[in-house]
Design an enzyme around this catalytic site. Structure first.
Site, PDB file in Angstrom:
ATOM      1  N   GLU A 266       0.847  -1.195   0.000  1.00 54.31           N
ATOM      2  CA  GLU A 266       0.000   0.000   0.000  1.00 54.31           C
ATOM      3  C   GLU A 266       0.877   1.237   0.000  1.00 54.31           C
ATOM      4  OE1 GLU A 266      -2.790   0.468   3.170  1.00 54.31           O
ATOM      5  OE2 GLU A 266      -3.675  -1.530   2.946  1.00 54.31           O
ATOM      6  N   GLU A 322     -13.780   5.818  -0.904  1.00 57.29           N
ATOM      7  CA  GLU A 322     -14.717   4.932  -0.206  1.00 57.29           C
ATOM      8  C   GLU A 322     -15.455   5.724   0.877  1.00 57.29           C
ATOM      9  OE1 GLU A 322     -12.820   0.918   0.576  1.00 57.29           O
ATOM     10  OE2 GLU A 322     -11.123   2.018  -0.286  1.00 57.29           O
ATOM     11  N   LYS A 325     -15.697   4.775   5.004  1.00 53.45           N
ATOM     12  CA  LYS A 325     -14.537   4.562   5.862  1.00 53.45           C
ATOM     13  C   LYS A 325     -14.579   5.535   7.036  1.00 53.45           C
ATOM     14  CE  LYS A 325     -10.547   3.484   4.459  1.00 53.45           C
ATOM     15  NZ  LYS A 325      -9.192   3.586   3.894  1.00 53.45           N
ATOM     16  N   GLU A 331      -9.326   9.714   4.814  1.00 52.77           N
ATOM     17  CA  GLU A 331      -9.591   8.278   4.692  1.00 52.77           C
ATOM     18  C   GLU A 331     -10.553   7.965   3.553  1.00 52.77           C
ATOM     19  OE1 GLU A 331      -8.314   5.677   6.161  1.00 52.77           O
ATOM     20  OE2 GLU A 331      -6.963   6.865   7.390  1.00 52.77           O
TER      21      GLU A 331
END
Length: 406
Positions: A266, A322, A325, A331
């Protein structure tokens, strides 16, 4: 709203293309595909977006059958995650084999599943139960793969936070936390024997966010800069990510596992953040991810200063923004794409053409996609421990001192 009818059939035109990648480029970039959202496009549409970025690998956080089916016959390599909540069960080889037979085997060989990562950043949770279960779970999953004659095509690994390092400056002096060495050594031994890579989640963004006045922005964004020289090795570094990777190689070498390949499972940069999240904006995200992808896909750049002959294996975080999250605004804004399939920002280079058949596979039912039922979520990437952030700040304070000195 008729969601699928709004998914752009020709989403590539939204990118501002400025630099074309050579046709002979060997693609070596992967992308993380998370699903903590209630507004994402279908997995078939996601496959098209993965391909248009030029990625040949995708990392999933579970074994969602819809996603595994969508990647069938695409040639994309798939890494599947077994969450931390599975570790206690996966210690039992019978249960591990049952999980593989149910969740992976039906999609082989059409879906090119090449790896299973068992647990996410387990060692930095400081949870003795999780830590004690990690290696037995990895071993059981591998044993199950052997019993099913799948071990030659699917490796078993786990992901680590950069907080496993006690020392990261200079890169040549990288070392693991002493308290983690006793549990890391047998895991590394297992990985050497089974041929799996060491996976690390590395985010230069965190170092910049923690101290934007002392961490040079160009150094973390792969922009032109004078860089820094490791005073011990005399190796020159022009970006922070490579310095972090080489610090991990040094740490592995100190335990006798320096030949184990390091993959970045990541890394990424948020395009939006809260007021106290320095650097989280569209321009920086564009530079970080755009420059990273161009570098990884370029024939002219291979390896890091201490491992110049090693291929770069990097998974960008993440495919989508997203919206479910938890945590700060950043985030929910790591995606290269918005949920409607349009780019979150231009990456600055020509992308591969999206396959029409993949885009045309939208269901067209007029109903929004349902929230994922098999995704239990993955760890908040801004939940890096205070140790990781402290190490990053001290590391890059010293880097700045060296830059100013020399």
């Amino acid at each position: 709203m008729d969601y699928h009818s709004t998914f752009p059939r020709f989403f590539i035109i939204f990118f501002v293309t400025t630099v074309a990648l050579p046709a002979t480029t060997v693609v070596s970039i992967g992308i993380n595909y998370g699903q903590i959202a209630n507004n994402l496009p279908s997995p078939d549409d996601a496959v098209a977006l993965v391909k248009c970025v030029g990625a040949t690998k995708v990392k999933l956080y579970d074994a969602d059958p819809r996603v595994l089916k969508a990647f069938a016959n695409t040639g994309v390599e798939v890494m599947v995650g077994l969450g931390n909540e599975y570790l206690s069960r996966m210690k039992d080889p019978t249960k591990a084999q049952a999980w593989i037979k149910t969740n992976l085997q039906p999609y082989l060989p059409a879906t090119k599943i090449t790896s299973i990562f068992v647990g996410n950043e387990v060692l930095t949770f400081n949870d003795s139960s999780l830590t004690s279960n990690l290696l037995p779970a990895m071993q059981s999953v591998h044993t199950a793969l052997v019993n099913l004659a799948l071990d030659k095509q699917i490796t078993v690994t786990t992901t680590h936070s950069l907080a496993v390092l006690q020392t990261s400056y200079p890169p040549s002096a990288g070392a693991f936390r002493p308290d983690l060495a006793p549990c890391l050594a047998p895991i590394l031994s297992f990985q050497v024997k089974t041929g799996s890579p060491f996976l690390i989640n590395a985010y230069p963004y965190f170092a910049y966010k923690a101290n934007p006045k002392q961490v040079p922005l160009d150094f973390v964004l792969f922009q032109p800069n004078q860089g820094m020289v490791d005073p011990s090795s005399n190796l020159h570094y022009d970006n922070m990510l490579f310095a972090q990777i080489d610090a991990v190689y040094s740490a592995l070498d100190s335990l006798g596992y320096g030949k184990l390949p390091v993959h970045i499972s990541e890394t990424g940069w948020p395009s939006k953040g809260d007021e106290d999240e320095a650097g989280a904006n569209l321009e920086n995200a564009k530079k970080y991810n755009g420059n990273l992808i161009k570098m990884a896909m370029s024939n002219s750049k291979k390896g890091t200063p201490s491992r110049p002959n090693s291929d770069l294996n990097i998974y960008v975080f993440a495919l989508f923004n997203e919206n479910m999250k938890p945590g700060p605004t950043s985030e929910r804004n790591y995606g290269l794409f918005k949920p409607d399939g349009t780019p979150a920002y231009p990456l600055g280079f020509s992308l591969a053409s999206a396959p029409n058949d993949a885009v045309n596979n939208s269901s067209g039912t007029g109903t929004p996609p349902r929230p994922p039922t098999s995704s239990t979520g993955y760890l908040s990437i801004s939940s890096a421990s205070s140790l990781e952030r402290c190490c990053s700040v001290s590391f890059w304070f010293l880097v700045t001192v060296l830059i100013l000195k020399f």
